[in-house]
Structure formats: C-alpha cells, structure tokens
Design a protein around this motif. Structure first.
Motif, PDB file in Angstrom:
ATOM      1  N   ASN A  11      82.075 -52.128 -99.702  1.00 23.09           N
ATOM      2  CA  ASN A  11      82.768 -50.863-100.029  1.00 23.09           C
ATOM      3  C   ASN A  11      82.914 -49.938 -98.821  1.00 23.09           C
ATOM      4  OD1 ASN A  11      82.964 -51.640-102.733  1.00 23.09           O
ATOM      5  ND2 ASN A  11      81.019 -50.674-103.254  1.00 23.09           N
ATOM      6  N   SER A  12      82.880 -50.507 -97.621  1.00 27.65           N
ATOM      7  CA  SER A  12      82.965 -49.675 -96.410  1.00 27.65           C
ATOM      8  C   SER A  12      84.256 -48.870 -96.344  1.00 27.65           C
ATOM      9  CB  SER A  12      82.838 -50.539 -95.149  1.00 27.65           C
ATOM     10  OG  SER A  12      83.913 -51.456 -95.078  1.00 27.65           O
ATOM     11  N   LYS A  19      80.074 -42.085 -91.717  1.00 27.38           N
ATOM     12  CA  LYS A  19      79.099 -41.877 -92.798  1.00 27.38           C
ATOM     13  C   LYS A  19      77.991 -42.923 -92.763  1.00 27.38           C
ATOM     14  CE  LYS A  19      79.651 -38.713 -96.223  1.00 27.38           C
ATOM     15  NZ  LYS A  19      80.044 -38.864 -97.607  1.00 27.38           N
ATOM     16  N   TRP A  20      78.344 -44.180 -92.379  1.00 30.38           N
ATOM     17  CA  TRP A  20      77.360 -45.261 -92.441  1.00 30.38           C
ATOM     18  C   TRP A  20      77.054 -45.922 -91.101  1.00 30.38           C
ATOM     19  CZ3 TRP A  20      79.359 -49.764 -90.622  1.00 30.38           C
ATOM     20  CH2 TRP A  20      80.748 -49.942 -90.685  1.00 30.38           C
ATOM     21  N   GLY A  43      85.038 -53.899 -87.454  1.00 33.72           N
ATOM     22  CA  GLY A  43      84.908 -52.646 -88.205  1.00 33.72           C
ATOM     23  C   GLY A  43      83.639 -52.510 -89.003  1.00 33.72           C
ATOM     24  N   ASP A  44      83.393 -53.475 -89.918  1.00 31.80           N
ATOM     25  CA  ASP A  44      82.237 -53.299 -90.802  1.00 31.80           C
ATOM     26  C   ASP A  44      81.339 -54.532 -90.887  1.00 31.80           C
ATOM     27  OD1 ASP A  44      83.823 -55.032 -92.205  1.00 31.80           O
ATOM     28  OD2 ASP A  44      83.858 -53.868 -94.062  1.00 31.80           O
ATOM     29  N   SER A  45      81.508 -55.482 -89.949  1.00 33.75           N
ATOM     30  CA  SER A  45      80.650 -56.666 -89.900  1.00 33.75           C
ATOM     31  C   SER A  45      79.658 -56.524 -88.748  1.00 33.75           C
ATOM     32  CB  SER A  45      81.484 -57.933 -89.702  1.00 33.75           C
ATOM     33  OG  SER A  45      82.381 -58.095 -90.780  1.00 33.75           O
ATOM     34  N   LEU A  72      77.642 -47.534-101.266  1.00 36.39           N
ATOM     35  CA  LEU A  72      77.673 -48.611-100.272  1.00 36.39           C
ATOM     36  C   LEU A  72      76.542 -49.610-100.490  1.00 36.39           C
ATOM     37  CD1 LEU A  72      78.586 -46.857 -96.894  1.00 36.39           C
ATOM     38  CD2 LEU A  72      80.079 -47.698 -98.706  1.00 36.39           C
ATOM     39  N   ASP A  73      76.769 -50.825-100.018  1.00 34.47           N
ATOM     40  CA  ASP A  73      75.757 -51.879-100.067  1.00 34.47           C
ATOM     41  C   ASP A  73      76.007 -52.795 -98.881  1.00 34.47           C
ATOM     42  OD1 ASP A  73      73.648 -53.492-100.900  1.00 34.47           O
ATOM     43  OD2 ASP A  73      74.226 -53.399-102.999  1.00 34.47           O
ATOM     44  N   VAL A  74      75.221 -53.852 -98.760  1.00 36.23           N
ATOM     45  CA  VAL A  74      75.377 -54.770 -97.634  1.00 36.23           C
ATOM     46  C   VAL A  74      75.119 -56.198 -98.097  1.00 36.23           C
ATOM     47  CG1 VAL A  74      72.983 -54.356 -96.903  1.00 36.23           C
ATOM     48  CG2 VAL A  74      74.625 -55.242 -95.239  1.00 36.23           C
TER      49      VAL A  74
END
Length: 199
Positions: A11-12, A19-20, A43-45, A72-74
């Motif tokens: 959910n990035s 923010k994260w 970006g988000d990896s 958010l989660d991972v």
C-alpha cells in the motif's frame, strides 16, 4: 553463508514516500550500510544482506517498524545461502542467497513472510511456523508494533525501562507485548537460530 531479505512496502502508493521511507531507512541502517548491505529500489522495494542468525528477527523488526504507519505493511522473503561474487551495491551481488530470496519473493502471493534455506524439509517446518506467527503479527496495531520495535531495539531493557522510554505504564507494555505474541516470536527465533546454526 549469508541471509538476504527482499521486500516491498504494501500500500505504499496510498502514502507519500516521506511518510514511510525515513522509518525504513532507519531500521535498515541498524543492520548495515547503504548501498553495500542494503538498498531501496523501484520506489518501494528493498534488499538487505546480513548474518543468517539475525535475519528472522531483522524481518520482524522491519515489520514492526512499518506497521506503526497506518495502512501500510511489508512483504518479505528471506533467502539463506552463499555469495558468488561481491559488488559495491547489494542489488548487484550474485549467489544462492540472492536467488532464493528473489524467487521466493516473486512467489509470495498473499503470504507476508517466507524463508528459503536451501533445504526443503527445513523450509516446510519454518514456513509453517512463520505462517502461524503471522496470524498474530499481521494484526498488530500501531501501539503493539511500536512496543515490539522498542523491545527489539533495547533487548537488555526490562518492561519498566521500556515503559520509561515509551512514556507508558509497565502494565500497558506487558499487555502490548502479550497481544503481539512477542514471547512466542522470541521462541520461534530461538528455534530458527538453532536450525540455521546447523546448516
């Protein structure tokens, strides 16, 4: 023998990176230097290399850090194996640890954390245990996640000392750790370390 964690933020796109991303960088920095030991890409990896014995708790640490941010989660895959050739950037290193982590990550589906040790029987056992642990971990509230992060980052401190850090009561710390299944996570980690030590 090394461990590689490959992951991405779930959910990035619903949150701006500011923010994260600082939280993710902060936790990754506790396990090594960028870009030799970790990198954020696409970006988000992200990818992190570290000692096998600490990989499962490091993944838990990353999870508890990101789950403090609402929505958010991972997802992560841990690969354990060897390195073929070194490189200046972790994303350019090759070897069985990277192959296992990457291929398991590509197969994740709805599972939020998996491991590949290179041994099928051990994989089956550890992944079953992890999937059971995730029944609790995947429902951590922000408060529980923050308490577990603080506990992981301060392993020598007791609940009263953790309470002082978080400006909470000792009973609320105890309750949050219990809700988060932290004692069970530590037992799982001990079992994981004993098995990884035999590889």
């Amino acid at each position: 023998m090394i461990a590689v964690i490959t992951g991405d933020i779930v959910n990035s796109r619903t949150e701006i990176a500011s923010k994260w991303q600082p939280a993710l960088k902060s936790v990754l920095n506790q396990y090594g230097k960028e870009p030799k030991h970790w990198e954020i890409y696409r970006g988000d990896s992200f990818q992190l290399r570290l000692k096998p014995g600490i990989a499962l708790m490091a993944a838990t640490h990353i999870k508890s850090t990101i789950r403090q941010i609402p929505g958010l989660d991972v997802r992560m895959a841990i690969g354990i194996g060897t390195i073929d050739a070194e490189a200046k950037k972790v994303t350019e290193v090759t070897g069985s640890a990277f192959i296992r982590s990457g291929s398991r990550f590509d197969e994740l589906g709805k599972q939020m954390l998996v491991i590949d040790t290179g041994q099928a029987d051990l994989n089956d056992t550890l992944n079953l245990m992890i999937s059971l642990a995730l029944l609790t971990i995947n429902s951590w509230s922000e408060t529980v996640a923050m308490t577990i992060t603080t506990s992981i980052e301060n392993p020598q401190k007791n609940q009263s000392e953790l309470a002082a850090i978080l400006k909470k009561t000792q009973s609320s710390i105890s309750e949050a750790l219990k809700r988060g299944g932290y004692d069970e996570i530590k037992k799982l980690n001990k079992y994981y370390q004993s098995k990884i030590g035999q590889l």
